[in-house]
Design an enzyme around this catalytic site. Structure first.
Site, PDB file in Angstrom:
ATOM      1  N   ASP A 295       0.848  -1.185   0.000  1.00 61.17           N
ATOM      2  CA  ASP A 295       0.000   0.000   0.000  1.00 61.17           C
ATOM      3  C   ASP A 295       0.888   1.240   0.000  1.00 61.17           C
ATOM      4  OD1 ASP A 295      -2.448   1.303  -0.035  1.00 61.17           O
ATOM      5  OD2 ASP A 295      -2.510   1.509   2.131  1.00 61.17           O
TER       6      ASP A 295
ATOM      7  N   TYR B 283       1.230   5.721  -0.502  1.00 59.45           N
ATOM      8  CA  TYR B 283       0.830   6.937   0.217  1.00 59.45           C
ATOM      9  C   TYR B 283       1.009   8.084  -0.765  1.00 59.45           C
ATOM     10  CZ  TYR B 283       0.901   9.783   4.620  1.00 59.45           C
ATOM     11  OH  TYR B 283       0.647  10.643   5.670  1.00 59.45           O
TER      12      TYR B 283
ATOM     13  N   HIS C  74      -3.577  14.114   0.909  1.00 58.54           N
ATOM     14  CA  HIS C  74      -3.813  13.218   2.039  1.00 58.54           C
ATOM     15  C   HIS C  74      -2.633  13.251   3.000  1.00 58.54           C
ATOM     16  CE1 HIS C  74      -4.915   9.760   4.455  1.00 58.54           C
ATOM     17  NE2 HIS C  74      -3.799   9.136   4.098  1.00 58.54           N
TER      18      HIS C  74
ATOM     19  N   ARG D 125       1.117  16.336  13.297  1.00 57.24           N
ATOM     20  CA  ARG D 125       2.300  17.161  13.562  1.00 57.24           C
ATOM     21  C   ARG D 125       1.944  18.634  13.343  1.00 57.24           C
ATOM     22  NH1 ARG D 125       3.955  13.072  10.320  1.00 57.24           N
ATOM     23  NH2 ARG D 125       4.081  14.431   8.499  1.00 57.24           N
TER      24      ARG D 125
ATOM     25  N   GLU E  92     -10.221   4.018   3.859  1.00 58.14           N
ATOM     26  CA  GLU E  92      -9.298   4.715   2.959  1.00 58.14           C
ATOM     27  C   GLU E  92      -9.747   4.412   1.535  1.00 58.14           C
ATOM     28  OE1 GLU E  92      -5.219   5.375   5.452  1.00 58.14           O
ATOM     29  OE2 GLU E  92      -5.194   3.811   3.915  1.00 58.14           O
TER      30      GLU E  92
ATOM     31  N   THR F   7      -4.689   6.516   0.246  1.00 57.70           N
ATOM     32  CA  THR F   7      -5.913   7.309   0.271  1.00 57.70           C
ATOM     33  C   THR F   7      -5.874   8.416  -0.773  1.00 57.70           C
ATOM     34  OG1 THR F   7      -6.100   6.896   2.630  1.00 57.70           O
ATOM     35  CG2 THR F   7      -7.432   8.683   1.736  1.00 57.70           C
TER      36      THR F   7
END
EC number: 3.7.1.2
Length: 406
Positions: free
Chosen positions: A119, A121, A126, A135, A192, A339
């Site tokens: 998976d 990113y 996102h 953060r 997601e 996502t």
């Protein structure tokens, strides 16, 4: 198979016309043996019987697509041409309809034996949203994010076909204010909205797939929901990343859209700055995005419309990076985009973002407020994309309902 009258009388705006022809696996019931099929409108065309006495007969005889995926792009194109010619020739209508069955009479199954699962990113928005949530006083993107497609290895054995119920996962969690971790059902269960890519063509250990060769290994796409327990994930992910918060279940659509059907949906990637290293650019042919618009429904109500066209990393870049260290590919591997989210709140592809980690619940038309998933909630993801000759493709939905923890 019983003939189906007028099965080929499809309106031009049907999402599953002959310009689409997604692959799946169907049976006469939940316990009956699956067989491979192509979706034509609201019918399934039995491949083992229709493609008998063709070069692909043996590869289509099993319950999954893995053997056919291993044959490579020439075979994929040959079968697609064979199907298209038959389905568009009025003289062959009676012959074709002998191999068609209404989907209402069939059960769909996972059309792959998923060999491995990664998976990614790949959505900048996102990743930015998640960074701002967790953060708030730092930079939202980590320093490596624009230099490589970040990903993690998931658990292939818990990938399930659309329509499978999802039991609420159980595990450890610890909020920052808690003195000690606690154990129990996840209270921050999330979705997601992603696009999954089906990989074909095995490679030997130590042989990277260059970005210009990625097309030979990208067979098709399917909508994907990487269910996520955010409370379990937040406590476990330091220092090695996602584990039990992700591995309990991921759902994939029952029908795989071939990359060949998405030629009209190819678009230019967003500008990549700084320019990635050469192994992630190649000749430039692999630097493409896809004009796919998703819809996320919670209990039948649309809550988000994530735009895949905004994704930062190309699927070819993801595949090239996945193998650059010499990792093997196997036919039936699956990798997901991560996502999909856009710049607007109504384009966020996870409830973590939609509710800003539960601090800003979103409201449904009936006035109810939601943040994370409740038992009994059903999430359905659909999508559309431009097809050939001005048509519109509708990718097969991925849906699942949350059940109480066992």
């Amino acid at each position: 198979m019983t003939a189906s009258r007028h099965a080929l009388d499809l309106p031009a705006d049907h999402p599953f016309t002959v310009h689409h022809l997604p692959y799946g696996a169907v049976s006469d019931g939940p316990d009956a043996p699956p067989r491979l099929a192509v979706r034509v409108g609201d019918h399934a065309l039995d491949l083992a019987s229709f493609a008998a006495d063709t070069p692909w007969t043996a590869a289509l005889a099993g319950p999954t697509l893995n053997a056919f995926l291993e044959l490579g792009p020439t075979a994929w194109a040959g079968l697609r041409e064979h199907l298209t010619q038959a389905l568009t020739d009025p003289r062959r209508r009676a012959e074709v309809e002998q191999h068609l069955r209404p989907l209402t009479e069939l059960t769909t199954h996972l059309p792959l034996e998923v060999k491995d699962y990664v998976d990614f990113y790949a959505s900048e928005q996102h990743a930015t949203n998640v960074g701002r949530i967790f953060r708030p006083d730092g930079e939202p993107l980590t320093p490596n994010w624009k230099h490589l497609p970040i990903g993690y290895h998931g658990r292939s054995s818990t990938i399930v076909v659309s329509g499978t119920d999802i039991p609420r996962p159980v595990g450890q969690r610890k909020a920052p204010s808690d003195p000690e971790p606690t154990f129990g059902p996840s209270i921050k269960l999330d979705i997601e909205a992603e696009l999954g890519f089906v990989v074909a063509g095995s490679t030997p250990l130590g042989s990277p797939v260059g970005i210009d060769d990625a097309a030979d290994h990208l067979f098709g796409v399917a909508l994907f929901n990487d269910w996520s327990a955010r409370d379990l994930q937040a406590w476990e992910y330091v220092p090695l990343g996602p584990f039990l918060g992700k591995s309990f279940a991921s759902s994939v659509a029952a029908w795989i859209t071939p990359m060949a059907a998405l030629e009209a949906a190819r678009i230019q990637l967003p500008a990549q700055d700084p320019q990635p290293l050469p192994y992630l650019t190649g000749s430039g042919a692999g630097l493409f995005g896809l004009d796919i618009t998703m819809e996320v429904r919670l209990n039948g109500e649309v809550v988000s419309r994530p735009p895949y066209r905004a994704m930062y990393w190309s699927p070819a870049q993801m595949l090239a990076h996945l193998t650059v260290n010499g990792a093997r590919l196997s036919s039936g591997d699956l990798f997901a985009s991560g996502t999909v989210s856009g710049t607007q709140r109504e384009q966020r592809g996870s409830f973590l973002e939609l509710s800003w980690n539960g601090t800003e619940p979103f409201t449904l038309p009936d006035g109810s407020e939601h943040a994370f998933l409740r038992d009994g909630d059903t999430v359905t993801i659909t999508a559309t994309a431009p097809g050939q000759h001005g048509s519109t493709l509708g990718l097969a939905e991925v849906t699942g309902t949350i059940r109480p923890a066992r």
